[in-house]
Each structure stands twice: as structure tokens, then as C-alpha cells.
Design an enzyme around this catalytic site. Structure first.
Site, mmCIF file in Angstrom:
data_model
loop_
_atom_site.group_PDB
_atom_site.id
_atom_site.type_symbol
_atom_site.label_atom_id
_atom_site.label_comp_id
_atom_site.label_asym_id
_atom_site.label_seq_id
_atom_site.Cartn_x
_atom_site.Cartn_y
_atom_site.Cartn_z
ATOM 1 C CE1 TYR A 39 -0.830 6.186 13.702
ATOM 2 C CE2 TYR A 39 -0.179 8.028 12.203
ATOM 3 C CZ TYR A 39 -0.262 7.287 13.561
ATOM 4 O OH TYR A 39 0.424 7.947 14.518
ATOM 5 C CB SER A 40 -7.999 6.478 10.699
ATOM 6 O OG SER A 40 -9.028 6.920 11.526
ATOM 7 C CG ASP A 44 -2.036 -0.968 1.046
ATOM 8 O OD1 ASP A 44 -2.288 -1.533 -0.114
ATOM 9 O OD2 ASP A 44 -2.869 -1.101 2.038
ATOM 10 N N GLY A 45 2.059 1.181 0.655
ATOM 11 C CA GLY A 45 2.931 2.245 0.663
ATOM 12 C C GLY A 45 3.427 2.822 -0.780
ATOM 13 C CB THR A 78 -8.611 0.205 5.794
ATOM 14 O OG1 THR A 78 -8.070 0.781 4.657
ATOM 15 C CG2 THR A 78 -9.920 -0.047 5.877
ATOM 16 C CG ASP A 131 1.296 11.004 21.872
ATOM 17 O OD1 ASP A 131 1.744 11.581 22.891
ATOM 18 O OD2 ASP A 131 1.770 9.590 22.005
ATOM 19 C CG ASN A 153 -4.002 5.783 3.066
ATOM 20 O OD1 ASN A 153 -4.948 5.179 2.397
ATOM 21 N ND2 ASN A 153 -3.125 4.940 3.459
ATOM 22 C CB SER A 181 -3.572 1.587 13.733
ATOM 23 O OG SER A 181 -3.009 2.879 13.840
#
Length: 292
Positions: free
Chosen positions: A190-191, A75-76, A188, A177, A148, A193
Site C-alpha cells: 500500500y505504501s 500476498d494476502g 512494496t 484521507d 506489511n 501505491s
């Protein structure tokens, strides 16, 4: 038919997948345009480059003569492909040579059949929304977009306060943070996670998700995608980090951040046997018995 092929992690593990892609294109009489390091990899490995009609190195090298843009990786890599096709209406498809693969969702073993289906037009187009960084301008060159998410993060050990406004109305001062502003596509990533909701790609929303908030009652919030979001940061060291997908810059707290939905969208290819619900069920192993 002209097809561009891109990959970022240039190593020997890429050669087998690249060979499959080129073989499939050759079978259907397509011309391949390779990211320059890929051509160099093929030559180094002694592989044929007979169907390679040209190379590219930067987004400006890609013209609308390209029919499809293929990303090989995870995905990156898919996210790093976006600048090459934005504003050009070129459909983007990802072949997973990485790990989880929500965006790059064609598995290597399915490459030949999948490319055959694409060339024959047996697919649908998903239009994916982008976040546009309105100000400050020029931080990331010409490409001020995220497929993303846009994130604000602390630089250092201390928590930061992220004052957030929706359409100029004060929402909250997050003591945290960091903060993630996500598209449905990024729901699906970072959010998710940090406990954000999974949102279908065709929904018209942004998701605002705090990262390790010190206030336990604060939860992710879904807002209309036509909202303008403004952010002002307070930090002891007067610094913070701003990220658009995988690109990061360091800023001082006297700089205000404004973002909104981009007028441009990204076209992604969805094969007819694939669906968003099947992807999340499979990738996240929903319904699987952990005892097995």
C-alpha cells in the site's frame, strides 16, 4: 518432516497447485498437515489424502513440530499465514496462486523444484520485522502485529487530521484521507501505491506515508525502526478506521494509538536463485520498453 499447508481462497483453481505441493512432499517422505478446508476440498474432488497426517484450523493448532509452513495463494494469503507462525520460529514460504506476488514469490510451475530445494536446505532465511500495536490492547485478539503495515483511515467523506509523534516528539498534523506506517516488507504494498519509497527487507526502518494529503508539500518519511510512534486523530464524525494488514476495526477519536517494532520477527524462505532486486525488477517490469 512435518510441513503445514495453508490457503484461504478455497476453490477448484487451488487443486492443481495443492496436488503439486503434496506430490513434492510425498517424493521427499514428508508428512503434510493441512488447513482443514483444504482437506475437505481434496475429498470433495476425489483426490488422495494419503500423506495428510493431520489438520489445523487456528494458530494455536500449529506446534513447533512443524518444520515449514507453506502458503498457497497471493500476498494476502501470505499475510494471513503470519499469525500461525509468529513466536514459533517456523519458516514461511509462499507459492503464488494469485497475481503479483512479492511475498508469495514461488511460481506454480516451479513448485516441484522449489520444494525439493527447500527440503534439501538450499535456501536462505530472511528475518522480517513486524509492527506491534502497543495500545489499545486486545483490539485484534492475541495477534496485535502487522507484517506489511498499520494504517489509519477516515470513515466517511471528510478529511481527518492525524497528529503524529515520534518518540513523544511532535512530527506533524496530517490533513489527509489516512496514514500508512509500513515495514520494509510492506514498502512494496500500500505504501508504494501512494508514492512511498521501496525499502530493502533487511533495512531497519518504518515508512510513514500519507494517503491523499491535502498539503502537497508533505512527503513520505523514513524513520528508525526502534522509534515509538503515537497517533491521535481528529475527525468531524469522531470516528476512524485502524487496520493491521488485512484486519480492520472502527475506533473513536478519543483513543490514542501507539506502535513500535515487535520483539518477534517472521522467518521467510528465500531460494538461492531469488533475490529482492530481481523480484522488484521483474514484478515492476523495470527496464521494460512499454512499446513492446
Amino acid at each position: 518432516m512435518n510441513v503445514a499447508i495453508f490457503a484461504k481462497r478455497i476453490n477448484s483453481g487451488l487443486v492443481e497447485t495443492l496436488d503439486l505441493v503434496l506430490s513434492a512432499l510425498d517424493q521427499h517422505h514428508c508428512d503434510a498437515y493441512l488447513y482443514k478446508p483444504l482437506e475437505e476440498l481434496l475429498k470433495k474432488c476425489g483426490k488422495s489424502t494419503c500423506i495428510v497426517k493431520g489438520t489445523f484450523e487456528k494458530p494455536g493448532d500449529i506446534t513447533t513440530e512443524i518444520k515449514y509452513f507453506i502458503s498457497i495463494g497471493g500476498d494476502g494469503t501470505f499475510l494471513q499465514s503470519v499469525p500461525f507462525v509468529v513466536k514459533k520460529e517456523i519458516p514461511l514460504v509462499g507459492i503464488n496462486n494469485g497475481r503479483l506476488g512479492f511475498l508469495a514469490n514461488i511460481q506454480k510451475q516451479d513448485t516441484l523444484e522449489s520444494i525439493k530445494a527447500i527440503i534439501k536446505g538450499n535456501y536462505e532465511i530472511d528475518n522480517r520485522s513486524l509492527i506491534k500495536l502497543v495500545s489499545p490492547e486486545g483490539l485484534f485478539g492475541e495477534y496485535q502485529y502487522a507484517l506489511n503495515d498499520l494504517t489509519i483511515q477516515k470513515k466517511g467523506a471528510s478529511l481527518i487530521t492525524i497528529n503524529t509523534y515520534i518518540n513523544n516528539e511532535y512530527l506533524n498534523g496530517y490533513w489527509t484521507d489516512g496514514l500508512i506506517i509500513s515495514t520494509p516488507t510492506g514498502s512494496t504494498a500500500y505504501s508504494m501505491s501512494v508514492g512511498g519509497p521501496i525499502v530493502c527487507p533487511d533495512c531497519k526502518n518504518f515508512i510513514i506515508s500519507p494517503i491523499a494529503s491535502h498539503n502537497f508539500s508533505v512527503r513520505p518519511l523514513v524513520v528508525d525502526i526502534n522509534s515509538e510512534i503515537r497517533i491521535e486523530v481528529e475527525a468531524r464524525n469522531n470516528q476512524f478506521l485502524l487496520t493491521l494488514d488485512s484486519s480492520t476495526v472502527e475506533l473513536s477519536t478519543d483513543i490514542s494509538i501507539r506502535m513500535r517494532k515487535s520483539e518477534n520477527e517472521i522467518k521467510t524462505i528465500k531460494l538461492k536463485q531469488h533475490s529482492f532486486y530481481n523480484t522488484i525488477r521483474t514484478k515492476l517490469m523495470w527496464g521494460m520498453d512499454p512499446r513492446n
